[in-house]
Design a protein around this motif. Structure first.
Motif, mmCIF file in Angstrom:
data_model
loop_
_atom_site.group_PDB
_atom_site.id
_atom_site.type_symbol
_atom_site.label_atom_id
_atom_site.label_comp_id
_atom_site.label_asym_id
_atom_site.label_seq_id
_atom_site.Cartn_x
_atom_site.Cartn_y
_atom_site.Cartn_z
ATOM 1 N N GLU A 1 0.857 -1.184 0.000
ATOM 2 C CA GLU A 1 0.000 0.000 0.000
ATOM 3 C C GLU A 1 0.893 1.233 0.000
ATOM 4 O O GLU A 1 1.871 1.295 0.739
ATOM 5 C CB GLU A 1 -0.893 -0.009 1.240
ATOM 6 C CG GLU A 1 -1.900 1.132 1.273
ATOM 7 C CD GLU A 1 -2.771 1.098 2.519
ATOM 8 O OE1 GLU A 1 -3.573 2.031 2.715
ATOM 9 O OE2 GLU A 1 -2.622 0.141 3.320
ATOM 10 N N THR A 2 0.568 2.221 -0.828
ATOM 11 C CA THR A 2 1.418 3.412 -0.926
ATOM 12 C C THR A 2 0.611 4.691 -0.798
ATOM 13 O O THR A 2 -0.587 4.724 -1.084
ATOM 14 C CB THR A 2 2.173 3.458 -2.275
ATOM 15 O OG1 THR A 2 1.237 3.674 -3.335
ATOM 16 C CG2 THR A 2 2.959 2.184 -2.517
ATOM 17 N N ILE A 3 1.310 5.754 -0.366
ATOM 18 C CA ILE A 3 0.791 7.126 -0.457
ATOM 19 C C ILE A 3 1.909 7.972 -1.053
ATOM 20 O O ILE A 3 3.072 7.555 -1.085
ATOM 21 C CB ILE A 3 0.350 7.693 0.910
ATOM 22 C CG1 ILE A 3 1.505 7.620 1.929
ATOM 23 C CG2 ILE A 3 -0.879 6.995 1.419
ATOM 24 C CD1 ILE A 3 1.175 8.338 3.228
ATOM 25 N N GLU A 4 1.572 9.170 -1.526
ATOM 26 C CA GLU A 4 2.548 9.981 -2.251
ATOM 27 C C GLU A 4 2.648 11.394 -1.700
ATOM 28 O O GLU A 4 1.737 11.886 -1.032
ATOM 29 C CB GLU A 4 2.174 10.032 -3.742
ATOM 30 C CG GLU A 4 2.075 8.663 -4.402
ATOM 31 C CD GLU A 4 1.481 8.733 -5.797
ATOM 32 O OE1 GLU A 4 1.516 9.828 -6.403
ATOM 33 O OE2 GLU A 4 0.953 7.707 -6.269
ATOM 34 N N ALA A 5 3.800 12.028 -1.974
ATOM 35 C CA ALA A 5 4.018 13.434 -1.630
ATOM 36 C C ALA A 5 4.914 14.028 -2.700
ATOM 37 O O ALA A 5 5.853 13.368 -3.170
ATOM 38 C CB ALA A 5 4.673 13.569 -0.261
ATOM 39 N N ASP A 6 4.625 15.290 -3.112
ATOM 40 C CA ASP A 6 5.409 15.905 -4.187
ATOM 41 C C ASP A 6 6.248 17.087 -3.729
ATOM 42 O O ASP A 6 6.976 17.684 -4.526
ATOM 43 C CB ASP A 6 4.494 16.339 -5.340
ATOM 44 C CG ASP A 6 3.422 17.329 -4.894
ATOM 45 O OD1 ASP A 6 3.352 17.624 -3.680
ATOM 46 O OD2 ASP A 6 2.659 17.790 -5.763
ATOM 47 N N THR A 7 6.134 17.455 -2.455
ATOM 48 C CA THR A 7 6.954 18.547 -1.911
ATOM 49 C C THR A 7 7.459 18.150 -0.524
ATOM 50 O O THR A 7 6.868 17.275 0.131
ATOM 51 C CB THR A 7 6.133 19.854 -1.766
ATOM 52 O OG1 THR A 7 5.120 19.644 -0.764
ATOM 53 C CG2 THR A 7 5.513 20.269 -3.089
ATOM 54 N N PRO A 8 8.529 18.784 -0.047
ATOM 55 C CA PRO A 8 9.020 18.481 1.300
ATOM 56 C C PRO A 8 7.965 18.681 2.382
ATOM 57 O O PRO A 8 7.851 17.867 3.303
ATOM 58 C CB PRO A 8 10.204 19.449 1.467
ATOM 59 C CG PRO A 8 10.706 19.654 0.069
ATOM 60 C CD PRO A 8 9.472 19.676 -0.784
ATOM 61 N N GLU A 9 7.182 19.749 2.279
ATOM 62 C CA GLU A 9 6.187 20.030 3.322
ATOM 63 C C GLU A 9 5.073 18.988 3.336
ATOM 64 O O GLU A 9 4.639 18.538 4.404
ATOM 65 C CB GLU A 9 5.601 21.438 3.143
ATOM 66 C CG GLU A 9 6.592 22.553 3.408
ATOM 67 C CD GLU A 9 7.290 22.410 4.751
ATOM 68 O OE1 GLU A 9 6.612 22.057 5.744
ATOM 69 O OE2 GLU A 9 8.514 22.648 4.808
ATOM 70 N N SER A 10 4.601 18.607 2.160
ATOM 71 C CA SER A 10 3.550 17.576 2.119
ATOM 72 C C SER A 10 4.110 16.240 2.603
ATOM 73 O O SER A 10 3.394 15.441 3.215
ATOM 74 C CB SER A 10 2.989 17.435 0.710
ATOM 75 O OG SER A 10 3.996 17.019 -0.204
ATOM 76 N N ALA A 11 5.413 16.010 2.356
ATOM 77 C CA ALA A 11 6.049 14.776 2.831
ATOM 78 C C ALA A 11 6.076 14.731 4.349
ATOM 79 O O ALA A 11 5.762 13.694 4.961
ATOM 80 C CB ALA A 11 7.467 14.675 2.277
ATOM 81 N N ILE A 12 6.420 15.855 4.980
ATOM 82 C CA ILE A 12 6.453 15.913 6.447
ATOM 83 C C ILE A 12 5.064 15.674 7.013
ATOM 84 O O ILE A 12 4.890 14.975 8.024
ATOM 85 C CB ILE A 12 7.018 17.271 6.923
ATOM 86 C CG1 ILE A 12 8.507 17.390 6.568
ATOM 87 C CG2 ILE A 12 6.822 17.441 8.421
ATOM 88 C CD1 ILE A 12 9.407 16.366 7.214
ATOM 89 N N ASN A 13 4.042 16.241 6.374
ATOM 90 C CA ASN A 13 2.667 16.027 6.826
ATOM 91 C C ASN A 13 2.289 14.543 6.768
ATOM 92 O O ASN A 13 1.657 14.017 7.685
ATOM 93 C CB ASN A 13 1.688 16.836 5.960
ATOM 94 C CG ASN A 13 1.772 18.320 6.239
ATOM 95 O OD1 ASN A 13 2.186 18.723 7.333
ATOM 96 N ND2 ASN A 13 1.404 19.140 5.257
ATOM 97 N N ARG A 14 2.692 13.867 5.701
ATOM 98 C CA ARG A 14 2.398 12.436 5.561
ATOM 99 C C ARG A 14 3.106 11.624 6.658
ATOM 100 O O ARG A 14 2.531 10.702 7.233
ATOM 101 C CB ARG A 14 2.861 11.910 4.192
ATOM 102 C CG ARG A 14 2.224 12.576 2.992
ATOM 103 C CD ARG A 14 0.783 12.122 2.785
ATOM 104 N NE ARG A 14 0.272 12.533 1.496
ATOM 105 C CZ ARG A 14 -0.200 13.740 1.210
ATOM 106 N NH1 ARG A 14 -0.236 14.677 2.151
ATOM 107 N NH2 ARG A 14 -0.672 14.017 0.004
#
Length: 457
Positions: free
Chosen positions: A25-38
């Motif tokens: 199962e995967t989720i995605e992030a395209d910016t550093p800030e969205s990555a930290i939120n995930r």
């Protein structure tokens, strides 16, 4: 759940489909800030992190994000990916806590193998088992030992054996590093595939590529036939690289490439081959000190030591000595047709007091020599003492020069001279006494211009 962090939607989609097809199962992030939120909002098992989020290709943004992620979730394994990979970037990422480094475009099987290995390692729980329980769980029948240090080591290799993690086995000469490597293979998913042993200390620089990667007919003088290299022999199985600390600088570079990309070229051929192997390495040297001196590549060290196990010296587990002696005697009863062989309790206690700098190899040699020389079948202290006193190296009699009086090279030369003199120039026996292979001793004799008789063996 796996988090994919990349600004390129094509890369994210490709990784998502690849991993989803394998049941992840995967989720995605395209910016550093969205990555930290995930990272903060989800229970993640692993992260795949691209190092660049702009036109700049230095990897600076990815490194900064890696540091932020490790502060929030230090236990989550991270695989770095980049289309602008450099050796320096890989080393920096590993130092900051990344578990692996893969270049774009990636090989699907290589990336999936890395994901599976890291997830397996993360899920393995540390437990403490008795020796009997360990033997029920794993195939450790050829490894003798009940000391807590050995039980902890067996516990560790049992946990990692079923993964594809690279393992570095460290320990003094004669401690049984090859047995541990074989145990890792026998308890892995590759147990029914080849286990290929390579003594790197015995391969000259000029023959390294031919030995490891093979050659085609006519690629160099005397290349009359095609040759299959060790990596191809080990495909789908395990390759054991012994004495990796003896590898010269140019050979280290060639080895790094195949470990990094799982690709190589046969000598004399321009066709690139891929290989699927589990890598286990061993050394009696301090590789971190060698890295500091510039004699061992730091990036190669990071590539081979995802898991490091250190074998205790025999003097650190003296209670195992009687068990080892019993094991040796059991074999020698059959080999020498002496079924009544035994060791007295006093002799067993006396053997436990010995420093045995040659470790298990020296103990086995001592027991076998005593068996061969002794007329009686009950071996006592005097029987062992007589043979021990004749051994060329005993720690209690070793006198080291004062600091500054001799260089390490001068000490090495003197020890080689003594071993050769004691064994009457018998290369094989002198090499065993020095803890070297015959090839390694030959190289040192040539390096220091020491005389020897090539026909003496």
């Amino acid at each position: 759940m796996i988090l994919i962090i990349d600004d390129d939607i094509a890369v994210r989609t490709s990784l998502h489909l690849l991993l989803e097809n394998e049941g992840y199962e995967t989720i995605e992030a395209d910016t550093p800030e969205s990555a930290i939120n995930r990272v903060q909002q989800h229970d993640l098992s692993l992260i795949i992190l691209d190092l660049n989020f702009s036109i700049e290709t230095s990897g600076k943004e990815g490194m900064e994000l890696l540091q932020r992620i490790k502060k929030i979730a230090p236990s989550i394994p991270v695989i770095l990916i980049t289309g602008w990979g450099t050796i320096d970037l890989a080393v920096r990422g590993m130092k900051l806590g990344a578990s692996d480094f893969i270049n774009k475009p990636w090989e699907n099987s290589h990336l999936l193998q890395s994901v599976e290995t890291l997830l397996d390692l993360k899920e393995k729980k540390k437990e403490q088992h008795s020796r009997k329980q360990l033997d029920n769980l794993y195939n450790f029948q050829h490894i003798i030992g009940e000391d807590p240090k050995m039980l902890a080591l067996l516990e560790a290799i049992g946990r990692v054996a079923d993964t594809d993690a690279s393992v570095l086995i460290m320990g003094e000469s004669g401690t049984g590093k090859e047995l541990i490597a074989e145990a890792i293979h026998q308890n892995s998913k590759r147990r029914n595939k080849p286990f290929v042993k390579v003594n790197l200390g015995g391969i000259s620089t000029s023959l390294f590529e031919s030995e490891m990667f093979g050659h085609v007919r006519g690629s160099f003088t005397d290349a009359r036939f095609d040759r299959i290299g060790r990596f191809e022999m080990a495909n789908k199985g395990t390759i054991f690289l012994d004495e990796i600390g003896d590898l010269d600088a140019s050979s280290q570079v060639k080895l790094l490439r195949v470990l990094q990309d799982r690709t190589y070229e046969v000598l004399g051929s321009s066709r690139t081959k891929t290989v699927d192997v589990r890598v286990v390495c061993a050394t009696n040297r301090n590789l971190e000190e060698m890295v500091a001196r510039g004699t061992f590549r730091e990036d190669l060290l990071y590539r081979i030591n995802l898991i490091t196990v250190k074998l205790p010296a025999l003097r650190e587990r003296p209670k195992d000595i009687p068990h080892l002696v019993d094991f040796f005697l059991k074999n020698m009863k059959e080999i020498y047709n002496r079924p009544a062989l035994s060791v007295t309790k006093d002799a067993a206690k006396w053997l436990q007091q010995l420093p045995l700098p040659g470790n298990i190899r020296q103990l086995k040699n001592l027991v076998e020599r005593t068996v061969l020389v002794s007329r009686g079948d009950e071996l006592d202290v005097d029987d062992f003492r007589t043979q021990y006193d004749q051994m060329p190296m005993k720690k209690e009699t070793m006198q080291l020069p004062g600091v500054g009086l001799l260089t390490l090279e001068e000490v090495e030369v003197e020890m080689i001279k003594r071993a050769m003199a004691y064994h009457k120039n018998k290369i094989a026996k002198a090499a065993v006494a020095l803890g070297l292979t015959r090839s390694a001793l030959y190289r040192r004799l040539e390096k220091y211009n020491l005389p020897y008789d090539e026909t003496s063996d």
